[in-house]
Design an enzyme around this catalytic site. Structure first.
Site, PDB file in Angstrom:
ATOM      1  N   GLY A  57     -94.580  26.007  16.435  1.00 17.50           N
ATOM      2  CA  GLY A  57     -94.488  24.581  16.728  1.00 17.50           C
ATOM      3  C   GLY A  57     -94.512  23.748  15.457  1.00 17.50           C
ATOM      4  N   ARG A  60     -96.374  20.362  10.767  1.00 10.73           N
ATOM      5  CA  ARG A  60     -96.474  19.230   9.837  1.00 10.73           C
ATOM      6  C   ARG A  60     -95.311  18.263  10.031  1.00 10.73           C
ATOM      7  NH1 ARG A  60     -94.217  21.037   3.944  1.00 10.73           N
ATOM      8  NH2 ARG A  60     -92.667  22.529   4.640  1.00 10.73           N
ATOM      9  N   LYS A  83     -91.650  14.613   8.174  1.00  9.96           N
ATOM     10  CA  LYS A  83     -92.257  15.875   7.733  1.00  9.96           C
ATOM     11  C   LYS A  83     -93.362  15.562   6.735  1.00  9.96           C
ATOM     12  CE  LYS A  83     -90.052  19.635   6.947  1.00  9.96           C
ATOM     13  NZ  LYS A  83     -89.141  20.657   6.357  1.00  9.96           N
ATOM     14  N   ARG A 107     -84.553  25.094  18.318  1.00  9.40           N
ATOM     15  CA  ARG A 107     -84.364  26.316  17.557  1.00  9.40           C
ATOM     16  C   ARG A 107     -84.266  27.517  18.491  1.00  9.40           C
ATOM     17  NH1 ARG A 107     -87.489  24.727  12.725  1.00  9.40           N
ATOM     18  NH2 ARG A 107     -88.057  22.548  13.005  1.00  9.40           N
ATOM     19  N   ASP A 166     -87.327  30.689  14.066  1.00 12.66           N
ATOM     20  CA  ASP A 166     -87.744  29.294  14.228  1.00 12.66           C
ATOM     21  C   ASP A 166     -87.060  28.394  13.206  1.00 12.66           C
ATOM     22  OD1 ASP A 166     -89.691  30.930  12.604  1.00 12.66           O
ATOM     23  OD2 ASP A 166     -90.374  28.936  12.020  1.00 12.66           O
TER      24      ASP A 166
END
Length: 487
Positions: A86, A89, A109, A179, A248
């Site tokens: 997941g 950040r 981010k 993703r 991912d």
């Protein structure tokens, strides 16, 4: 700033994300904002001061209507499945429909902890933020599908990564942040309803043509495979190494995503690895097509129940998609390298001609970018000396050069052939040592080289004498041998 958010992802089942607010930072300071991209997104920045922009792109001020969520996903990391990853950040600010009618995510981010931070601080250091800004915008200028850089902001706070480093927040724009790992999370839990809802969302958002097919989920898998095959072929054509092709980090949209330990080749070596965490060379330059296919197999496993009620038939469909990935990749790769060599049309022996040049480059450790650019000059009638310096002056070079000249003979005027080659062989790439130079200067609050490098990279196919120094490969003492994720 008013943003016309339309947050479709939040209309999916709430187990696919978690609401989260960005952390407030003490002293946000704008490094750079990408105004042309902001215009594409329909963001009106006129009248906003740098301080106001820093407040927005640090996460201190969320525009009205923002989604403010962290997305859930799982993933294979270096071949090992992690059932819960997941956005650790990253926080999705929201979605907008741009000037071309395309839906785009705006994501922060390094904006602080989320429910998926896994004991991390959720922050980003300045170095990785600048690297992602530089490389993602360079990839866009090269014409390669990629996430984009909208803004970079200093937080005014230090973070700890073995040592204290300036903190920063990066604002990323993507067609979406879905993703392969997003599908894996729900498939691994046996949550077929979530997998189907996600697949339907992806079809609506990225592959609407699949809706018209008799088997829409089969069409979806094949369309994703084709995009990934084409994307990786483009990576290979410019010497790009992603560095961490975990599931991912493979976007369903077919964009390049997550520029962590990424790098571009200097000398050509298919086994080249820069990523500090890729100790076995899993994601080496030459392994990327195979890894792309492996990642696609993991997606196919998730979609099996949707491909056919009969499991055996579903596996056949999935395997056919994997085979098609290989065929499309080889076709796109050979097409890209034909163009790099100035070859028009298709002829028997083209693959041998391409591989012959790559073999010469490997044996002589010649610079990937400079070799193809020098070959274009030879096609245009310039002297061969620069190419001989790169590839050596042995008999194998002479034989290859003779075969290549025979192949391009009669394809047009020399200057036309060179022009076509120069249009696909960049003169300028974001070389690793130059990125590091920009980062090191910025650490001492000097962003002038970062600005110069970012500006230069917007015209990668142009020979501009003002940027001659940026085209030079690193001296031995300048070589960057390892790149880092930054987490």
């Amino acid at each position: 700033m008013q943003i016309a958010f339309d947050n479709s992802y939040t209309r999916l089942p709430d187990r696919m994300f978690r609401p989260v607010a960005p952390a407030i930072v003490s002293k946000p300071e704008l490094i750079r904002v990408n105004r042309p991209l902001a215009d594409e997104l329909g963001l009106d920045l006129a009248g906003l001061s740098d301080d106001e922009l820093a407040g927005i792109f640090s996460g201190n001020v969320l525009p009205e209507g923002a989604a403010s969520i962290a997305m859930a996903y799982a993933g294979h990391q270096f071949g090992q499945f992690n059932p819960q990853l997941g956005d650790g950040r990253a926080i999705l600010m929201g979605e907008v429909v741009d000037s071309k009618g395309q839906r785009r995510d705006i994501q922060l981010k390094g904006a602080g902890e989320t429910p998926f931070s896994r004991n991390g601080d959720g922050r980003a250091a300045l170095g990785p933020v600048l690297r992602e800004y530089i490389v993602s915008e360079a990839m866009a200028a090269l014409g390669i599908p990629t996430t984009r850089a909208l803004a970079a902001v200093l937080t005014g706070e230090d973070i700890y990564r073995e040592t204290l480093l300036p903190g920063a927040v990066f604002t990323r724009v993507a067609a979406s942040h879905i993703r392969v790992g997003t599908f894996q999370l729900f498939a691994s839990r046996g949550d077929g309803d979530a997998v189907k809802a996600l697949a339907d969302h992806v079809i609506d958002r990225h592959y609407p043509e699949a809706k018209t097919q008799s088997a829409p989920y089969c069409a979806l898998l094949n369309a994703i495979a084709a995009r990934q095959a084409g994307l990786i072929a483009r990576w290979m054509s410019v010497g790009f190494i992603h560095g961490v092709m975990n599931t991912d980090n493979m976007a369903i949209s077919g964009e390049t995503i997550d520029f962590g330990p990424c790098a571009f080749l200097d000398e050509y070596d298919p086994g080249k690895v820069f990523s500090s965490i890729d100790r076995q060379g899993r994601y080496a330059y030459g392994n990327q097509p195979g890894i792309g296919q492996w990642n696609l197999a993991r997606l196919a496993e998730c979609l099996l129940p949707l491909l056919d009620d009969n499991e055996e038939k579903a596996v056949e469909i999935a395997n056919a998609a994997l085979v098609e990935f290989g065929r499309v990749f080889q076709e796109r790769w050979l097409s890209a390298f034909r163009a790099k060599l100035g070859l028009h049309g298709e002829a028997e022996g083209d693959l041998d001609l391409v591989n012959g040049l790559l073999g010469l480059m490997h044996r002589s450790s010649s610079d990937f970018t400079l070799t193809f650019r020098a070959l274009g000059k030879v096609a245009g009638g310039a002297g061969e000396e620069a190419l001989r310096v790169l590839l050596g002056n042995g008999d194998d070079f002479a034989v290859w050069l003779s075969l290549w000249r025979q192949r391009i003979d009669g394809q047009g005027a020399p200057e036309q052939i060179q022009s076509a080659m120069d249009a696909v062989n960049p003169a300028l790439i974001p070389r690793n040592h130059r990125i590091e130079e920009a980062i090191q200067a910025a650490t001492y609050n000097d962003f002038s080289f970062f600005e110069r490098l970012t500006t230069a990279l917007q015209r990668p196919y142009v020979d501009d004498v003002a940027y001659d120094d940026l085209r030079v490969p690193p001296a031995p003492e300048e070589r960057v041998t390892r790149t880092f994720c930054g987490t």
